[in-house]
Structure formats: structure tokens, C-alpha cells
Design a protein around this motif. Structure first.
Motif, mmCIF file in Angstrom:
data_model
loop_
_atom_site.group_PDB
_atom_site.id
_atom_site.type_symbol
_atom_site.label_atom_id
_atom_site.label_comp_id
_atom_site.label_asym_id
_atom_site.label_seq_id
_atom_site.Cartn_x
_atom_site.Cartn_y
_atom_site.Cartn_z
ATOM 1 N N SER A 178 35.806 27.661 23.011
ATOM 2 C CA SER A 178 36.484 28.528 22.044
ATOM 3 C C SER A 178 36.478 27.896 20.655
ATOM 4 O O SER A 178 36.097 28.549 19.667
ATOM 5 C CB SER A 178 37.936 28.794 22.471
ATOM 6 O OG SER A 178 37.992 29.318 23.766
ATOM 7 N N THR A 193 38.198 15.219 22.963
ATOM 8 C CA THR A 193 36.991 14.790 23.674
ATOM 9 C C THR A 193 35.780 15.486 23.062
ATOM 10 O O THR A 193 35.695 16.719 23.110
ATOM 11 C CB THR A 193 37.075 15.159 25.170
ATOM 12 O OG1 THR A 193 38.294 14.631 25.695
ATOM 13 C CG2 THR A 193 35.898 14.594 25.943
ATOM 14 N N LYS A 228 31.295 18.521 32.555
ATOM 15 C CA LYS A 228 32.316 19.500 32.186
ATOM 16 C C LYS A 228 31.569 20.534 31.374
ATOM 17 O O LYS A 228 30.465 20.272 30.894
ATOM 18 C CB LYS A 228 33.521 18.862 31.492
ATOM 19 C CG LYS A 228 33.389 18.401 30.086
ATOM 20 C CD LYS A 228 34.585 17.513 29.760
ATOM 21 C CE LYS A 228 35.585 18.245 28.864
ATOM 22 N NZ LYS A 228 36.702 17.328 28.503
HETATM 23 O O1 N01 Z 1 39.112 25.502 26.528
HETATM 24 P P1 N01 Z 1 38.630 24.049 26.993
HETATM 25 P P2 N01 Z 1 38.252 26.673 25.867
HETATM 26 N N1 N01 Z 1 45.864 18.105 22.135
HETATM 27 O O2 N01 Z 1 39.585 23.630 28.047
HETATM 28 C C1 N01 Z 1 41.506 20.119 23.816
HETATM 29 C C2 N01 Z 1 35.314 29.779 28.927
HETATM 30 N N2 N01 Z 1 34.923 30.241 27.606
HETATM 31 O O3 N01 Z 1 39.160 27.817 25.614
HETATM 32 O O4 N01 Z 1 38.616 17.863 26.557
HETATM 33 C C3 N01 Z 1 44.627 18.041 21.646
HETATM 34 O O5 N01 Z 1 37.189 24.025 27.325
HETATM 35 C C4 N01 Z 1 40.612 19.686 24.926
HETATM 36 O O6 N01 Z 1 40.414 18.300 24.885
HETATM 37 P P3 N01 Z 1 40.048 17.505 26.249
HETATM 38 C C5 N01 Z 1 34.411 28.606 29.336
HETATM 39 O O7 N01 Z 1 34.251 28.595 30.728
HETATM 40 C C6 N01 Z 1 33.671 30.717 27.465
HETATM 41 O O8 N01 Z 1 37.472 26.186 24.743
HETATM 42 O O9 N01 Z 1 40.991 18.004 27.309
HETATM 43 N N3 N01 Z 1 43.554 18.624 22.194
HETATM 44 C C7 N01 Z 1 39.360 20.506 24.605
HETATM 45 O O10 N01 Z 1 38.647 19.941 23.555
HETATM 46 C C8 N01 Z 1 35.203 27.437 28.845
HETATM 47 O O11 N01 Z 1 34.858 26.213 29.458
HETATM 48 C C9 N01 Z 1 33.236 31.094 26.235
HETATM 49 O O12 N01 Z 1 40.258 16.081 25.911
HETATM 50 C C10 N01 Z 1 43.757 19.299 23.319
HETATM 51 C C11 N01 Z 1 39.956 21.818 24.134
HETATM 52 O O13 N01 Z 1 41.254 21.513 23.658
HETATM 53 C C12 N01 Z 1 36.604 27.881 29.175
HETATM 54 O O14 N01 Z 1 36.615 29.271 28.863
HETATM 55 C C13 N01 Z 1 34.052 31.023 25.137
HETATM 56 C C14 N01 Z 1 45.034 19.417 23.913
HETATM 57 C C15 N01 Z 1 40.080 22.840 25.233
HETATM 58 O O15 N01 Z 1 38.809 23.186 25.686
HETATM 59 C C16 N01 Z 1 37.676 27.211 28.368
HETATM 60 O O16 N01 Z 1 37.250 27.077 27.009
HETATM 61 C C17 N01 Z 1 35.332 30.537 25.305
HETATM 62 C C18 N01 Z 1 46.108 18.785 23.280
HETATM 63 N N4 N01 Z 1 47.342 18.834 23.772
HETATM 64 C C19 N01 Z 1 35.762 30.155 26.554
HETATM 65 N N5 N01 Z 1 44.918 20.155 25.017
HETATM 66 C C20 N01 Z 1 31.847 31.542 26.110
HETATM 67 O O17 N01 Z 1 31.285 32.184 26.961
HETATM 68 C C21 N01 Z 1 43.624 20.480 25.127
HETATM 69 N N6 N01 Z 1 42.916 19.966 24.108
HETATM 70 C C22 N01 Z 1 31.121 31.115 24.943
#
Ligand code: N01
Length: 538
Positions: free
Chosen positions: A192, A213, A332
Motif C-alpha cells: 500500500s 523494513t 514476505k
Molecule cells: O501492509 P503490509 P500493506 N510502525 O503489512 C509497517 C495486499 N495488497 O497494506 O515490515 C512503523 O505489507 C510494516 O513494517 P514491517 C498484499 O497482499 C496488495 O502494504 O512490519 N511501521 C510494513 O512496512 C499486501 O502484502 C496490493 O517492519 C509499521 C508496512 O507498515 C497486503 O495487502 C496493494 C508499523 C505494512 O505493510 C498488505 O499490504 C495493497 C508500526 N507500528 C495491499 N506497523 C496490490 O495488489 C507496520 N508497519 C498492489
């Protein structure tokens, strides 16, 4: 036979949760077969994930021609996708089109959330409690609540102190213009964040990306689909779909059998370069057969991407922070972006590594890390989801022995085929944990699961049964299969939402079956042919 099983007044055969890809196909498949069906959707309209996730840049990274329903040949012939990876608004239009074309909205009550469901052993019915205060009864309860639909808690220290604009990608309720000229913090660099950051950077005065990360982001290489491409897809559609059904991930596969060290360094590099041009799930991460099982093989691909990042990002210190060094490529979920790394070359974009300077708190107008204070006008949270169990626990299920689902799964998820769980009779999950949904083109996985469940309840009806439940033995076997399948892979040892490690206190269970959608389909078909071993039908 086309009669329903449940004739008591006020009782429907099936209650379905959600009006996204799953709920709509459920409604279509079951009502066509003669079942009575009542669907409940928390949102005001159809769309599920694609209704809520309207953040800038949201689009699917599975190609639209595959990420769509295959159940109706006329539907797939009449719908034309405009781009290789459709944007959110187009996917939502498609879902709305399907709802209207098959007249499915009438089966749903919108703005209504399922908040509890209690198994009534005496009547063999589910009492389903709604946030309207009403209770509805059904023989079967089927969740189409999705796997990535419950946002993770906003666990950023001091967030409540912040008085500026605050928005999350998963419940986006502002326009991009609202961020124009503002100093914006984006927290999170998963799929996202990676999609949103380049677009926010185009309008904001300044964007500060708070990265915990670093992720592997490969170029999406999105493009318009030409009329010739669309035509050739439509001519081949039935064959393409059939190939997807029997593939690993629900998209056509590149047949790759050789391993990374079977070829010379030069040949490997040449192949990675070609794969980098392809992008998508058939790109670099799929170039050799052992990239997800052998850490040394994986390192060759990971380092190839590291070098790409260093080539693109002009400031060497920023480039080093962006290089994903904490996990292997693909272990991941990889991201596919447009101008993601290039965005860090803009003068109005900066990067903060939370591994070096964690957030300590927030004030009314700033994020305070262990080393600095960053004044901002707006905070965008892109911090992900409480995957799979979040939406299921939200249903408030109480099973046959009176226990809650979260208690039954206290030590980790346990399912049969990712579709049923012991002690919760007549309850089914579509695209559930321990199904292939996590690692596949989920629309294809949804269709397969809905069809299999529909066949199973029809089988029960035909034999006069009113109760379907996973046996303890069937469930134990399936848990073993999912664990044995993932154990030799790098998924098993990498922290990610795949394993629940993104949510504090969540037990570590790998949330998917990674043996492939084709193999899974064959297993499910065989189980049905053998009269459903692993399932008690009474
Ligand atoms: O969520 P994510 P997303 N303080 O969990 C960080 C699908 N999707 O919504 O890696 C600071 O991947 C976290 O860091 P870390 C797809 O399957 C698909 O982006 O935990 N940072 C990470 O960087 C995807 O995999 C599409 O260390 C914090 C981020 O936030 C799934 O949904 C598009 C934190 C979270 O990344 C999820 O994607 C969108 C904190 N307290 C979604 N907590 C498409 O098809 C978390 N983070 C393109």
C-alpha cells in the motif's frame, strides 16, 4: 434437485458475510442452485477490499485479465480491461457490473455488520447477530469477509496526540488534493505504501517516509492493453483460465525447472535482467526453481535487486537504507511499484529508517524519533492488516462446545482445507487461512472454494444431512500438510503477515497452503469424489 433444506419460518439456508468477490459469487452460485441466501455487508455497497482501499495509486498487482471471474464466458467476453494492472476504481466498476449483471444486490443487506454468531446445536442452525440488533438464522454460515480486510491496530506510539490530518490507506476517506502543499509523513512501506508514496510526493510540499523494513519493489510495468491484446486474450480465455486453475499461483506459469547455480554467473545475470523487464509474479523471483527454498540461490536474486536500487537511487546513503537486507526476496510479499525508488530522488522526499531511530512518540504536529523531531501536517498510515484471523474473529463465532473461534485457535490456526474448522459445524471460510488464497490469484481461489462448498452442501442435502463438520483427524492431517509444505521454504523462517508476525501477540501460524492452486484443486476434487473423508456429515 432444486429444493431448499431449511423450511422453518425466518430461516434461510445460507447466510453469507461480505459483498466482495466472494460474497457476490456465493450469492450467484447458491441462489442459482435453489438455496435461499441472505448476505450482510458492513459497507454501503458491493466491492469489499476494492470498496475500502481507495488510496492514491491503489491497483492490483495480479494482472486484471486473471484477477477476474472465470465462471461465466459471456461476462469475460463482454468486459474489457483497460490496463495490464487495473486501478482500484476500474476493479470496483467491474464488481459493480457483475452485481448488476447478475442482479445480486437484492440478496444483500448493506451497512450491516455481522457481530456475533452462535451455533444452536438443538436446531442445527446458526443464530447470526447483526449490528442492527437483529438476529437472523441460517443452516449454513459462510464467510466472505476476506483475508486482508481488518486493519491492524494503529500501534504507532503517541498517535492520539497528533491533531493534524490522519488517514489510513485501508480506510482512505480524503482526496489526494487534501495533501497538496502539506508536509506529509507516510508510515509503512508494504504494497500500500509503495503504491501511494510516489503519488503523494507529486502533490505534497514534503513527504517523509518512515520505513521499518525495506521491501523488494520491482517495477510494475503497467501499460494500457491494446485492442489487439484484448482480442487475443478473449479468443483464448477458456484455455487461459484452465491453465490458471491448474497452476501454482492461479496465473499462467513460466515453466522453470533449473536452479540458480545450474548456470554461469553471466547467464544468471542475463536471465535476471530479462525477468526484471517482465516484472510481476513471473519476474525475477520466479526465474529459478530454488529461489524460495535455497537461501544461497535466493541471495543471487536478492542482490540483483539490491544493485538495481543502488543504480536508481542517487543518494548512496538513502539507497543503502532502501536495500532490503533483512529478508530474502519473495519470502514476505514482494511489491510492484511505479517510480517507487525514483521518488526518493525528488527534493521533496526524505527517508527515515525506524530501525535506526524508532518512533518514541508523537506530538500535536510532529513525529518524535529517538534522534529527531519531524514536524508534519498529515500522517498517512500504511501499516497493514490483521490478516485472516482478524476478519474471522470479528464475526464473534461461538462453536458447538461454547468456545469462541479465537479460543479454539489460541495456539494457532487449525482448519480442514482452509475451509472448515472442527467444533464450528456448518461454518465455512472462503479464501480462509491455510487455503491457497494467500499465495495465489485470490479470485481464482475464491471460485474454486465456493464451488467446492456449494457441492458439499448439495451432497449433504441430497443425503438428508443437516450437519457438516471437519473431523479432528481431517483437520490434524491438513494442518500437517500445510506445515510440511511450507517447512522447506523461506516463507517458514521469515517474519511477515503470512505468519501473523506483524501483529503483537498473534501466534505464529503460516496462513496459507503453498503447494499450488492446481494441486489443491486436485486434492479437493479427489476428497469430494471419495465422499468427503475428513468431514463428518450427518
Ligand atoms: O501492509 P503490509 P500493506 N510502525 O503489512 C509497517 C495486499 N495488497 O497494506 O515490515 C512503523 O505489507 C510494516 O513494517 P514491517 C498484499 O497482499 C496488495 O502494504 O512490519 N511501521 C510494513 O512496512 C499486501 O502484502 C496490493 O517492519 C509499521 C508496512 O507498515 C497486503 O495487502 C496493494 C508499523 C505494512 O505493510 C498488505 O499490504 C495493497 C508500526 N507500528 C495491499 N506497523 C496490490 O495488489 C507496520 N508497519 C498492489
Amino acid at each position: 434437485m432444486n429444493s431448499t433444506t431449511t423450511s422453518a419460518p425466518g430461516v434461510v439456508d445460507v447466510i453469507g458475510v461480505g459483498a466482495g468477490f466472494t460474497g457476490l459469487y456465493l450469492a450467484h452460485r447458491l441462489t442459482t442452485a435453489g438455496w435461499t441466501f441472505a448476505g450482510f455487508e458492513a459497507g454501503p455497497s458491493v466491492g469489499g477490499t476494492w470498496f475500502w482501499n481507495t488510496y492514491p495509486g491503489a491497483r492490483c498487482d495480479v494482472e486484471s485479465i486473471y484477477y477476474s471471474y472465470s465462471f461465466d464466458e459471456t461476462l469475460q467476453q463482454e468486459w474489457t480491461w483497460s490496463q495490464r494492472f487495473a486501478p482500484q476504481a476500474e476493479i470496483l466498476r467491474y464488481i459493480e457490473h457483475v452485481a448488476d449483471r447478475f442482479d445480486l444486490r437484492k440478496h444483500f443487506t448493506f451497512d450491516t455488520r455481522v457481530v456475533g454468531a452462535t451455533w444452536n446445536e438443538a436446531d442445527r442452525l446458526w443464530d447470526v447477530h447483526l449490528d442492527s440488533g437483529e438476529t437472523r438464522r441460517s443452516r449454513y454460515l459462510i464467510s466472505g469477509a476476506g483475508g486482508l480486510s481488518t486493519p491492524k491496530d494503529f500501534d504507532v506510539p503517541g498517535l492520539a496526540n497528533f491533531t493534524g490530518l490522519q488517514v489510513s490507506t485501508s480506510r482512505w476517506n480524503i482526496s489526494l488534493d487534501d495533501l497538496a502543499g502539506k508536509r506529509v509523513a507516510v508510515i509503512g512501506t508494504g504494497s500500500s505504501g509503495v503504491q501511494a508514496i510516489p503519488l503523494i510526493a507529486q502533490v505534497a510540499e514534503h513527504v517523509t517516509v518512515f520505513q521499518r523494513t525495506p521491501n523488494y519493489v520491482m517495477p510494475a510495468r503497467n501499460s494500457e492493453l491494446s485492442p489487439e491484446q484484448v482480442e487475443s486474450i478473449k479468443v483464448d480465455y477458456p484455455a487461459i483460465r484452465e491453465e490458471c486453475r491448474h497452476s501454482l499461483g492461479g496465473i499462467p506459469e513460466r515453466p522453470v525447472t533449473d536452479k540458480a547455480f545450474d548456470v554461469s554467473d553471466e547467464e544468471r545475470l542475463r536471465r535476471y535482467e530479462a525477468a526484471y523487464e517482465l516484472s510481476g509474479f513471473n519476474g525475477v523471483g520466479a526465474e529459478f526453481a530454488d529461489l524460495i527454498t535455497d537461501i544461497d540461490a535466493n541471495r543471487t536474486a536478492s542482490e540483483f535487486i539490491h544493485d538495481k536500487i543502488r543504480e536508481i537511487v542517487e543518494d548512496p546513503a538513502t539507497a543503502e537504507l532502501l536495500v532490503p537486507k533483512y529478508h530474502p526476496l519473495g519470502a514476505k510479499r514482494s511489491c510492484f511499484g511505479t517510480d517507487y525508488y525514483e521518488t526518493f530522488n525528488r527534493p521533496n522526499v526524505s527517508l527515515v529508517s525506524l530501525r535506526d531511530e524508532p518512533i518514541e512518540t508523537m506530538t500535536a504536529n510532529a513525529i518524535v524519533t529517538s534522534s529527531d523531531t519531524y514536524e508534519v501536517d498529515a500522517v498517512v498510515l500504511a501499516i497493514g492488516f490483521d490478516a485472516f484471523t482478524g476478519p474471522l474473529y470479528g464475526l464473534g463465532l461461538t462453536g458447538a462446545s461454547g468456545q469462541k473461534l479465537q479460543d479454539a485457535w489460541r495456539d494457532g490456526v487449525r482448519t480442514y482445507l482452509g475451509m472448515m474448522t472442527a467444533d464450528f459445524p456448518n461454518f465455512f471460510m472462503v479464501a480462509g487461512p491455510q487455503s491457497p488464497a494467500l499465495a495465489s490469484n485470490v479470485v481464482m481461489s475464491i471460485e474454486q472454494a465456493v464451488d467446492w462448498i456449494a457441492d458439499l452442501i448439495e451432497h449433504a442435502r441430497d443425503s438428508g444431512a443437516t450437519l457438516i463438520e471437519a473431523t479432528a483427524e481431517g483437520q490434524n492431517d491438513w494442518v500437517d500438510i500445510t506445515e510440511e509444505t511450507v517447512a522447506p521454504t523461506l516463507y517458514a523462517t521469515t517474519d511477515s503477515w503470512y505468519r501473523g508476525s506483524n501483529v503483537e501477540g498473534k501466534p505464529n501460524t503460516f496462513m496459507g497452503y503453498v503447494g499450488g492452486v492446481g494441486k489443491y484443486r486436485r486434492m479437493c476434487t479427489e476428497i469430494a469424489k471419495r465422499g468427503y473423508p475428513g468431514v463428518a456429515i450427518d
